[in-house]
Every structure is written in C-alpha cells, then in structure tokens.
Write an enzyme that holds these catalytic residues in place. Structure first.
Site, short mmCIF file in Angstrom:
data_model
loop_
_atom_site.label_atom_id
_atom_site.label_comp_id
_atom_site.label_asym_id
_atom_site.label_seq_id
_atom_site.Cartn_x
_atom_site.Cartn_y
_atom_site.Cartn_z
N TYR A 19 0.77 -1.23 -0.28
CA TYR A 19 -0.18 0.02 0.01
C TYR A 19 0.93 1.37 0.06
O TYR A 19 0.68 2.17 -0.73
CB TYR A 19 -0.92 -0.13 1.19
CG TYR A 19 -2.21 0.95 1.21
CD1 TYR A 19 -3.21 0.75 0.56
CD2 TYR A 19 -2.12 2.13 1.68
CE1 TYR A 19 -4.23 1.64 0.31
CE2 TYR A 19 -3.03 3.24 1.81
CZ TYR A 19 -4.12 2.85 0.93
OH TYR A 19 -5.11 3.68 0.93
N HIS A 23 1.21 4.19 -3.06
CA HIS A 23 0.98 5.45 -2.80
C HIS A 23 2.15 6.52 -2.89
O HIS A 23 2.04 7.79 -2.94
CB HIS A 23 0.31 5.69 -1.46
CG HIS A 23 -1.11 5.53 -1.52
ND1 HIS A 23 -1.52 4.05 -1.47
CD2 HIS A 23 -2.28 6.00 -1.91
CE1 HIS A 23 -2.89 3.98 -1.70
NE2 HIS A 23 -3.33 5.21 -1.95
N TYR A 42 -5.96 16.21 -0.54
CA TYR A 42 -6.43 15.23 -0.09
C TYR A 42 -5.02 14.24 0.51
O TYR A 42 -3.96 14.29 0.01
CB TYR A 42 -6.89 14.22 -1.40
CG TYR A 42 -7.41 13.02 -1.03
CD1 TYR A 42 -7.83 12.27 0.07
CD2 TYR A 42 -7.37 12.05 -2.36
CE1 TYR A 42 -8.22 10.94 0.08
CE2 TYR A 42 -7.55 10.64 -2.04
CZ TYR A 42 -8.29 10.03 -0.79
OH TYR A 42 -8.52 9.00 -0.91
N TRP A 78 -6.96 1.31 -10.35
CA TRP A 78 -6.19 1.65 -9.32
C TRP A 78 -6.85 0.90 -7.71
O TRP A 78 -6.18 0.31 -7.14
CB TRP A 78 -6.07 3.00 -9.13
CG TRP A 78 -5.36 3.56 -7.77
CD1 TRP A 78 -5.96 3.92 -6.65
CD2 TRP A 78 -4.16 3.65 -7.50
NE1 TRP A 78 -5.09 4.32 -5.79
CE2 TRP A 78 -3.86 4.23 -6.09
CE3 TRP A 78 -2.87 3.50 -8.19
CZ2 TRP A 78 -2.71 4.46 -5.61
CZ3 TRP A 78 -1.64 3.83 -7.67
CH2 TRP A 78 -1.78 4.24 -6.37
N TRP A 79 -8.19 0.91 -7.81
CA TRP A 79 -8.54 0.42 -6.82
C TRP A 79 -8.64 -1.11 -6.78
O TRP A 79 -8.60 -1.86 -5.69
CB TRP A 79 -10.41 0.66 -6.80
CG TRP A 79 -10.60 2.18 -6.44
CD1 TRP A 79 -9.65 3.03 -5.83
CD2 TRP A 79 -11.64 2.75 -6.54
NE1 TRP A 79 -10.25 4.30 -5.59
CE2 TRP A 79 -11.55 4.39 -6.15
CE3 TRP A 79 -12.81 2.50 -7.23
CZ2 TRP A 79 -12.48 5.22 -6.24
CZ3 TRP A 79 -14.04 3.40 -7.29
CH2 TRP A 79 -13.65 4.67 -6.73
#
Length: 108
Positions: A19, A23, A42, A78-79
């Site tokens: 993860y 990112h 964000y 991406w998800w």
C-alpha cells in the site's frame, strides 16, 4: 465553498508495504480524476492499522463528482490494487468501504 470529508478503513498488516509503495507513486490518471472532481488537499494517514483519509471538496455536486471518479477506468484499475490491502472497520455500515468520520472540530 469548501467542504471537508474524512473517512477511515483498516489496512491489512501484510499489505502495508504494498500500500505504501502504491501511494509513493500514485498514477497520474488517478490524480487527474480527483482534481477534475474538485478534490483538493487529499491526504491519507496511517496509525495502528487504520487509514484515515481527509479531503477538501470545492465543487457543487459531491455525489456526481464522486460517481465520476468511480466510473473512471484508471481509478477503477487503481482500486483493484488498493482494495485488497484494505478492510472495512467494524463500525462500517453494510456495504460501506471507507467509513465516514464526523467532524467535531475545525479551525481555519
């Protein structure tokens, strides 16, 4: 007018490195979809296996803009990579992924 949104989700411990790596280099198309949907400032924070998301929304139709992000093919790919790293928190509603957090204080 800027609206603020925060939400939480669990991060699977065995997926933390993956993860973080994802990112560290968010795809440009994902960032473009967020910006096109009036998302600003964000951030995602991590503490004790819980991801905390904060964003500012500057548009006028949040539901429509979030639907546009969800329909974006790059974001959907991406998800497919990020979702397996996550698990809803115990208090999430049925079918809820990122659970909204209530703002109890703000200072500009």
């Amino acid at each position: 007018m800027t609206q603020r949104f925060a939400s939480v989700i669990g991060l699977l411990p065995e997926k933390e490195a993956e993860y973080r790596a994802l990112h560290a280099e968010v795809w440009p198309g994902v960032l473009a979809a967020l910006k096109a949907a009036h998302v600003r400032s964000y951030s995602i924070f991590l503490r004790d296996g819980v991801l905390f998301s904060y964003l500012e929304y500057t548009g006028s139709d949040y539901a429509t803009d979030m639907a546009a992000i969800a329909a974006d093919p790059t974001t959907r790919r991406w998800w497919q990579l990020t979702d397996p790293c996550q698990r809803p928190v115990e208090s999430a509603a049925e079918g809820e992924w990122w659970a909204p957090a209530e703002e109890v204080f703000h200072l500009d």
